[in-house]
Design a protein around this motif. Sequence first.
Motif, PDB file in Angstrom:
ATOM      1  N   VAL A  78       9.985  -2.554   2.357  1.00 56.91           N
ATOM      2  CA  VAL A  78       9.793  -3.888   2.922  1.00 56.91           C
ATOM      3  C   VAL A  78       9.979  -3.875   4.430  1.00 56.91           C
ATOM      4  O   VAL A  78       9.198  -4.474   5.176  1.00 56.91           O
ATOM      5  CB  VAL A  78      10.740  -4.899   2.243  1.00 56.91           C
ATOM      6  N   ASP A  79      11.010  -3.192   4.907  1.00 56.06           N
ATOM      7  CA  ASP A  79      11.262  -3.147   6.347  1.00 56.06           C
ATOM      8  C   ASP A  79      10.084  -2.512   7.081  1.00 56.06           C
ATOM      9  O   ASP A  79       9.699  -2.970   8.166  1.00 56.06           O
ATOM     10  CB  ASP A  79      12.539  -2.366   6.635  1.00 56.06           C
ATOM     11  N   GLU A  80       9.504  -1.476   6.501  1.00 56.43           N
ATOM     12  CA  GLU A  80       8.353  -0.823   7.126  1.00 56.43           C
ATOM     13  C   GLU A  80       7.146  -1.762   7.163  1.00 56.43           C
ATOM     14  O   GLU A  80       6.418  -1.823   8.168  1.00 56.43           O
ATOM     15  CB  GLU A  80       7.991   0.450   6.361  1.00 56.43           C
ATOM     16  N   ILE A  81       6.951  -2.502   6.093  1.00 53.38           N
ATOM     17  CA  ILE A  81       5.811  -3.419   6.028  1.00 53.38           C
ATOM     18  C   ILE A  81       5.981  -4.561   7.021  1.00 53.38           C
ATOM     19  O   ILE A  81       5.028  -4.946   7.716  1.00 53.38           O
ATOM     20  CB  ILE A  81       5.647  -3.950   4.590  1.00 53.38           C
ATOM     21  N   VAL A  82       7.189  -5.100   7.125  1.00 57.38           N
ATOM     22  CA  VAL A  82       7.446  -6.169   8.093  1.00 57.38           C
ATOM     23  C   VAL A  82       7.213  -5.672   9.515  1.00 57.38           C
ATOM     24  O   VAL A  82       6.656  -6.390  10.362  1.00 57.38           O
ATOM     25  CB  VAL A  82       8.886  -6.703   7.918  1.00 57.38           C
ATOM     26  N   GLU A  83       7.608  -4.442   9.790  1.00 56.66           N
ATOM     27  CA  GLU A  83       7.363  -3.867  11.121  1.00 56.66           C
ATOM     28  C   GLU A  83       5.866  -3.811  11.426  1.00 56.66           C
ATOM     29  O   GLU A  83       5.431  -4.156  12.532  1.00 56.66           O
ATOM     30  CB  GLU A  83       7.977  -2.466  11.184  1.00 56.66           C
ATOM     31  N   GLN A  84       5.064  -3.396  10.453  1.00 63.16           N
ATOM     32  CA  GLN A  84       3.616  -3.335  10.668  1.00 63.16           C
ATOM     33  C   GLN A  84       3.003  -4.738  10.752  1.00 63.16           C
ATOM     34  O   GLN A  84       2.075  -4.969  11.529  1.00 63.16           O
ATOM     35  CB  GLN A  84       2.950  -2.521   9.561  1.00 63.16           C
ATOM     36  N   ARG A  85       3.519  -5.669   9.961  1.00 58.58           N
ATOM     37  CA  ARG A  85       3.043  -7.059  10.048  1.00 58.58           C
ATOM     38  C   ARG A  85       3.249  -7.605  11.453  1.00 58.58           C
ATOM     39  O   ARG A  85       2.340  -8.219  12.037  1.00 58.58           O
ATOM     40  CB  ARG A  85       3.789  -7.919   9.036  1.00 58.58           C
ATOM     41  N   SER A 143       4.900  -7.384  -7.847  1.00 54.81           N
ATOM     42  CA  SER A 143       3.671  -6.788  -7.323  1.00 54.81           C
ATOM     43  C   SER A 143       3.774  -6.419  -5.852  1.00 54.81           C
ATOM     44  O   SER A 143       3.172  -5.435  -5.412  1.00 54.81           O
ATOM     45  CB  SER A 143       2.495  -7.749  -7.503  1.00 54.81           C
ATOM     46  N   LYS A 144       4.497  -7.196  -5.069  1.00 56.03           N
ATOM     47  CA  LYS A 144       4.480  -7.056  -3.617  1.00 56.03           C
ATOM     48  C   LYS A 144       5.597  -6.137  -3.119  1.00 56.03           C
ATOM     49  O   LYS A 144       5.363  -4.990  -2.788  1.00 56.03           O
ATOM     50  CB  LYS A 144       4.575  -8.433  -2.952  1.00 56.03           C
ATOM     51  N   ALA A 145       6.807  -6.638  -3.060  1.00 53.41           N
ATOM     52  CA  ALA A 145       7.907  -5.854  -2.503  1.00 53.41           C
ATOM     53  C   ALA A 145       8.173  -4.589  -3.308  1.00 53.41           C
ATOM     54  O   ALA A 145       8.551  -3.559  -2.748  1.00 53.41           O
ATOM     55  CB  ALA A 145       9.167  -6.712  -2.424  1.00 53.41           C
ATOM     56  N   PHE A 146       7.971  -4.644  -4.631  1.00 54.43           N
ATOM     57  CA  PHE A 146       8.265  -3.499  -5.487  1.00 54.43           C
ATOM     58  C   PHE A 146       7.070  -2.556  -5.687  1.00 54.43           C
ATOM     59  O   PHE A 146       7.171  -1.606  -6.458  1.00 54.43           O
ATOM     60  CB  PHE A 146       8.771  -3.974  -6.855  1.00 54.43           C
ATOM     61  N   ALA A 147       5.947  -2.819  -5.014  1.00 52.52           N
ATOM     62  CA  ALA A 147       4.766  -1.944  -5.139  1.00 52.52           C
ATOM     63  C   ALA A 147       4.353  -1.775  -6.598  1.00 52.52           C
ATOM     64  O   ALA A 147       3.967  -0.693  -7.030  1.00 52.52           O
ATOM     65  CB  ALA A 147       5.036  -0.580  -4.497  1.00 52.52           C
ATOM     66  N   PHE A 148       4.407  -2.874  -7.359  1.00 49.51           N
ATOM     67  CA  PHE A 148       4.187  -2.828  -8.805  1.00 49.51           C
ATOM     68  C   PHE A 148       2.961  -3.632  -9.213  1.00 49.51           C
ATOM     69  O   PHE A 148       2.897  -4.132 -10.336  1.00 49.51           O
ATOM     70  CB  PHE A 148       5.427  -3.373  -9.519  1.00 49.51           C
ATOM     71  N   VAL A 202      -5.513 -10.212   6.791  1.00 53.81           N
ATOM     72  CA  VAL A 202      -5.326  -8.770   6.607  1.00 53.81           C
ATOM     73  C   VAL A 202      -3.915  -8.503   6.102  1.00 53.81           C
ATOM     74  O   VAL A 202      -2.956  -9.113   6.556  1.00 53.81           O
ATOM     75  CB  VAL A 202      -5.584  -8.005   7.935  1.00 53.81           C
ATOM     76  N   SER A 203      -3.805  -7.608   5.140  1.00 49.12           N
ATOM     77  CA  SER A 203      -2.492  -7.187   4.641  1.00 49.12           C
ATOM     78  C   SER A 203      -1.904  -6.144   5.583  1.00 49.12           C
ATOM     79  O   SER A 203      -2.629  -5.355   6.191  1.00 49.12           O
ATOM     80  CB  SER A 203      -2.620  -6.581   3.238  1.00 49.12           C
ATOM     81  N   ALA A 204      -0.593  -6.142   5.687  1.00 46.91           N
ATOM     82  CA  ALA A 204       0.090  -5.107   6.461  1.00 46.91           C
ATOM     83  C   ALA A 204       0.215  -3.864   5.602  1.00 46.91           C
ATOM     84  O   ALA A 204       0.824  -3.903   4.530  1.00 46.91           O
ATOM     85  CB  ALA A 204       1.462  -5.605   6.903  1.00 46.91           C
ATOM     86  N   GLY A 205      -0.382  -2.772   6.048  1.00 46.06           N
ATOM     87  CA  GLY A 205      -0.341  -1.535   5.288  1.00 46.06           C
ATOM     88  C   GLY A 205       0.655  -0.549   5.856  1.00 46.06           C
ATOM     89  O   GLY A 205       1.633  -0.924   6.503  1.00 46.06           O
ATOM     90  N   THR A 206       0.410   0.722   5.617  1.00 46.31           N
ATOM     91  CA  THR A 206       1.211   1.762   6.232  1.00 46.31           C
ATOM     92  C   THR A 206       0.924   1.800   7.728  1.00 46.31           C
ATOM     93  O   THR A 206      -0.007   1.149   8.218  1.00 46.31           O
ATOM     94  CB  THR A 206       0.879   3.128   5.632  1.00 46.31           C
ATOM     95  N   GLU A 207       1.698   2.561   8.466  1.00 45.09           N
ATOM     96  CA  GLU A 207       1.461   2.675   9.912  1.00 45.09           C
ATOM     97  C   GLU A 207       0.058   3.194  10.188  1.00 45.09           C
ATOM     98  O   GLU A 207      -0.643   2.688  11.072  1.00 45.09           O
ATOM     99  CB  GLU A 207       2.503   3.588  10.547  1.00 45.09           C
ATOM    100  N   THR A 218       0.813  -1.224   0.000  1.00 45.58           N
ATOM    101  CA  THR A 218       0.000   0.000   0.000  1.00 45.58           C
ATOM    102  C   THR A 218       0.841   1.266   0.000  1.00 45.58           C
ATOM    103  O   THR A 218       0.289   2.366  -0.031  1.00 45.58           O
ATOM    104  CB  THR A 218      -0.960   0.015   1.207  1.00 45.58           C
ATOM    105  N   HIS A 219       2.168   1.117   0.061  1.00 53.57           N
ATOM    106  CA  HIS A 219       3.049   2.275  -0.028  1.00 53.57           C
ATOM    107  C   HIS A 219       3.169   2.711  -1.497  1.00 53.57           C
ATOM    108  O   HIS A 219       3.381   1.867  -2.376  1.00 53.57           O
ATOM    109  CB  HIS A 219       4.445   1.942   0.493  1.00 53.57           C
ATOM    110  N   PRO A 220       3.060   3.985  -1.793  1.00 51.88           N
ATOM    111  CA  PRO A 220       3.256   4.430  -3.178  1.00 51.88           C
ATOM    112  C   PRO A 220       4.714   4.314  -3.593  1.00 51.88           C
ATOM    113  O   PRO A 220       5.619   4.322  -2.749  1.00 51.88           O
ATOM    114  CB  PRO A 220       2.803   5.897  -3.143  1.00 51.88           C
TER     115      PRO A 220
END
Length: 364
Positions: free
Chosen positions: A280-287, A226-231, A342-347, A40-42
Motif C-alpha cells: 500500500v505504501d508503495e502504491i500511495v507513493e506512485q499515486r 481486491s485492492k490493498a490485498f492484491a486479491f 489511471v490506476s497507480a501501478g508499480t514504479e 498490480t503488485h504480485p
Amino acid sequence: MGRVTASLDDLPLRDDLRGLTPYGAPQVPLPIALNVNENTHPVPDEVASDILDDIAVALRDINRYPDREFTTLRESFADYLGHGLDASQIWAGNGSNEVLQHILQAFAGPGRTVFGFAPTYSMYPLLARGTGASWVAGSRHDDYTITAEEAAAQVADADPDVVILCTPNNPTGTPLGLDVVEAVYEAARGVVIVDEAYQEFAPRDAASALTLLEGRPRLAVSRTMSKAFAFAGARVGYLAADPAFIDALRLVRLPYHLSALTQAAAVAALRNSATMLRMVDEIVEQRDRITATLEALGYQPHASWSNFVLFGGVADPDATWQALYERGILVRDIGIPNHLRVSAGTEAETTAFLDALASIDSAS
C-alpha cells in the motif's frame, strides 16, 4: 443443422432490463493495464506459499460442502478490522459486489429505491436494477465533494430505502467525512452502506466509518480484499454491521456461497496482512507521483485517497486513450468529459504511463 441465433429482443427478458448494458471494462493483453484499479503488485512469494499450503489442506475435504457460516474467515476479518468487532458482525461474499447484492436483495427490490451521489461506482445502478429496485442519483459539487447538510437534505428529499456512500469515492478518489455519514444516517429511514473498498489507501489517520457502527443497526461498512490485498482474482469482499443486519443477509445468500478454497486463501492472506499491506505504501507513493507529474504536464488531477487518479484537462479523451493504447498502456475513460482515470501501478508501470502521456501532449 444450422445454428439458430437470437437476440435479447427475442427473449422474454424483464422489461426493466431491456436496453441496459452490462458492466465491463476493456480486457486486452496490453503490457501495462492501469484501467480497473487493480493492485498490480504480485502477492509476495512467502505469502503465496502460505496461501498454497492452506489451499492444499482444504483440498483434502473438497468433496464436502464448505463451512456455510465461514466462521474462521469471519473471525479473521474481525481481528483484521479491530474496533472491538467480532464474528457475529461480519459478512463476506465473492467480491464486494456480491456483498452489496446481498444487501440490495434483502433491503431493496421491486418498488424500492437505492440512492447514491453521482458520479460514483457504476455497478451501483446495475446492482439496484438487477434486484428490481430503482436507482436515484444525487449530486456533488464540481470538485466532487459534498457537505453533511447538503447530503442529508438530498437523502431526506429522495427518501430512499438504501443509501450507498462510496468513500474514497470511485471514480473520483474523493473522501467523505464521517460527519456526512452521520448526517445521512440520521436523514435516512432505510439502510446506509459505506463502501470503503479503498480505505487502506487513505491517510493513516483517516477515521473509518467502522467507528460509527455502535448504536446504528441500519449502517453497514463494506470492504474488499481486491485492492490493498492484491486479491482481485480471488473475489473476496466483506462487511461489518450489527448482528441483526447480518441475519438479514442470510435470508438471501445462496447455500455454501463461499468455497472452501476461497475461505482458505482469504484466511491465509489475512494472517499475513502486515506483509500484504506493505504494498500500500508503495502504491500511495506512485499515486502521489502521478498527481504531481500530471500537474506539471498541465492536467488537472483530482485529490485522491484511493489507488487511482482521476484527471481533467484532457483535450480529447478518446484520442488520448487510443494513443496510450497504441503505446501498450491501458487507462480508463469513465465518461466524464475531458477526463481520464489511471490506476497507480508499480514504479516501472507508473514511469511508462507518465512518459507516454508526456509524449502525447494532449492537455487542453
